[in-house]
Design an enzyme around this catalytic site. Structure first.
Site, PDB file in Angstrom:
ATOM      1  CE  LYS A 117      -3.780  -2.474   2.217  1.00 49.04           C
ATOM      2  NZ  LYS A 117      -4.439  -2.853   3.477  1.00 49.04           N
ATOM      3  CD  GLN A 176      -3.251  -4.421   6.772  1.00 48.32           C
ATOM      4  OE1 GLN A 176      -3.202  -3.442   6.047  1.00 48.32           O
ATOM      5  NE2 GLN A 176      -3.850  -5.538   6.401  1.00 48.32           N
ATOM      6  CG  ASP A 232      -9.220   0.027   5.139  1.00 50.57           C
ATOM      7  OD1 ASP A 232      -9.040  -0.251   3.948  1.00 50.57           O
ATOM      8  OD2 ASP A 232      -8.465  -0.343   6.053  1.00 50.57           O
TER       9      ASP A 232
END
Ligand code: NAP
Length: 288
Positions: free
Chosen positions: A52, A96, A119
């Site tokens: 990412k 994460q 997200d």
């Protein structure tokens, strides 16, 4: 059979984003900035976060990787989240998953400012997605929809079977495929581990989106001729390569692909799309 090439499509999307960043910085403005928080040393998570961050660099975004110790307390992590919420130089950030067991993931995700939640995991954003309102759609379901869109896969009036009902893939993609939109307008069946006779359902499906994480679960005899197959599964299976593992999807690709009209490979299908859509969400967050 047409391969839904997520690698190529994600590169196209990244090139479009890089173009937008050039326009932004040409005006003297700062580029979009994505931060990623990772707790602990889980190998797979570090790999995902690493890709990412690299993708950010490629499109001209600024990126910050915040590595925290496995032993961090829930309160300390909440403090970090608050800090990121009030940092005006950060447009969006991700925490994460998975987090260590002593931390309540839901509590952390709820604390993320919904306007920075690239997200799309915050209930506000999930709710907006379910109501078809503009929002950050989680990167993996967003990537699946974008891939189908760019290949003009017709889903209207089709029967879509989604296997897996997780909050981050199965459930949101089942909602998106049933929405009054294109892609969408599908009649959706959402299957999971308690579903009986799953094969009877998949055999009727025009589109199958498999997101369970069981290697080679979907076999040729479970798929009808001409079906569209989207394989979301990513499982590390040990092998003799230098890395010591290979990435395997949910679909028995070798035997299923000859029956399909479209299919995503693993790797090179949904995976790269996920990263591209995270960048797209960050650009949206930047633009406000
Ligand atoms: P998850 O939270 O573990 O959910 C798996 C789902 O599959 C659950 O709903 C489970 O049912 C269902 N399931 C498990 N075994 C089953 C079986 N034998 N028959 C029918 N349903 C079954 O997983 P996830 O986070 O959604 O991820 C799914 C897969 O996608 C994993 O391989 C993951 O690595 C991959 N993934 C890929 C990307 C990408 O970028 N390509 C992104 C995210 C995830 P229950 O609800 O009843 O337990």
């Amino acid at each position: 059979m047409i391969i839904l090439d997520g690698k190529k499509t994600s590169n196209d999307i990244k090139a479009e984003i890089a173009e937008s960043v050039k326009e932004i910085t040409a005006n003297g403005s700062r580029p979009p900035h994505l931060a990623a928080v990772i707790v602990g040393d889980d190998g797979a998570s570090l790999t995902y976060v690493g890709s990412k961050v690299r993708a950010c660099k490629r499109v001209g975004f600024e990126s910050t990787l915040i590595k925290l110790s496995e032993s961090i307390s829930e309160n300390e992590l909440l403090e970090k989240v608050k800090e990121l919420n009030s940092d005006e130089n950060i447009d969006g950030y991700i925490v994460q998953l998975p987090l260590p067991k002593h931390i309540d993931s839901q509590k952390i995700l709820m604390a993320v400012d919904a306007d920075k939640d690239v997200d799309g995991f915050h209930p506000t954003n999930f709710g907006k997605m379910a109501l078809s309102l503009p929002t950050f759609i989680s990167a993996t379901p967003f990537g699946i929809i974008e891939l189908l869109k760019r290949y003009n896969v017709d889903s209207s009036g089709k029967h879509t079977v989604v296997i897996g009902r997780s909050d981050i893939v199965g459930r949101p993609v089942s909602i998106l495929m049933s929405q009054k939109s294109s892609p969408g307008n599908s009649t959706v069946t959402l299957a999971h581990s308690r579903t009986k006779n799953i094969e009877e359902l998949t055999k009727q499906a025009d589109i199958i989106i498999s997101a369970l994480g069981v290697p080679n679960f979907l076999k040729a005899e479970m798929v009808k001729e001409g079906a569209v197959i989207v394989d979301v599964g990513i499982t590390r299976v040990a092998d003799n390569s230098q890395k010591g593992y290979k990435i395997v999807g949910d679909v028995d690709y070798e035997n299923v692909s000859p029956k399909c009209s479209y299919i995503t490979p693993v790797p090179g299908g949904v995976g790269p799309m996920t990263i591209a859509m995270l960048l797209k969400n960050t650009l949206l967050a930047y633009k406000g």
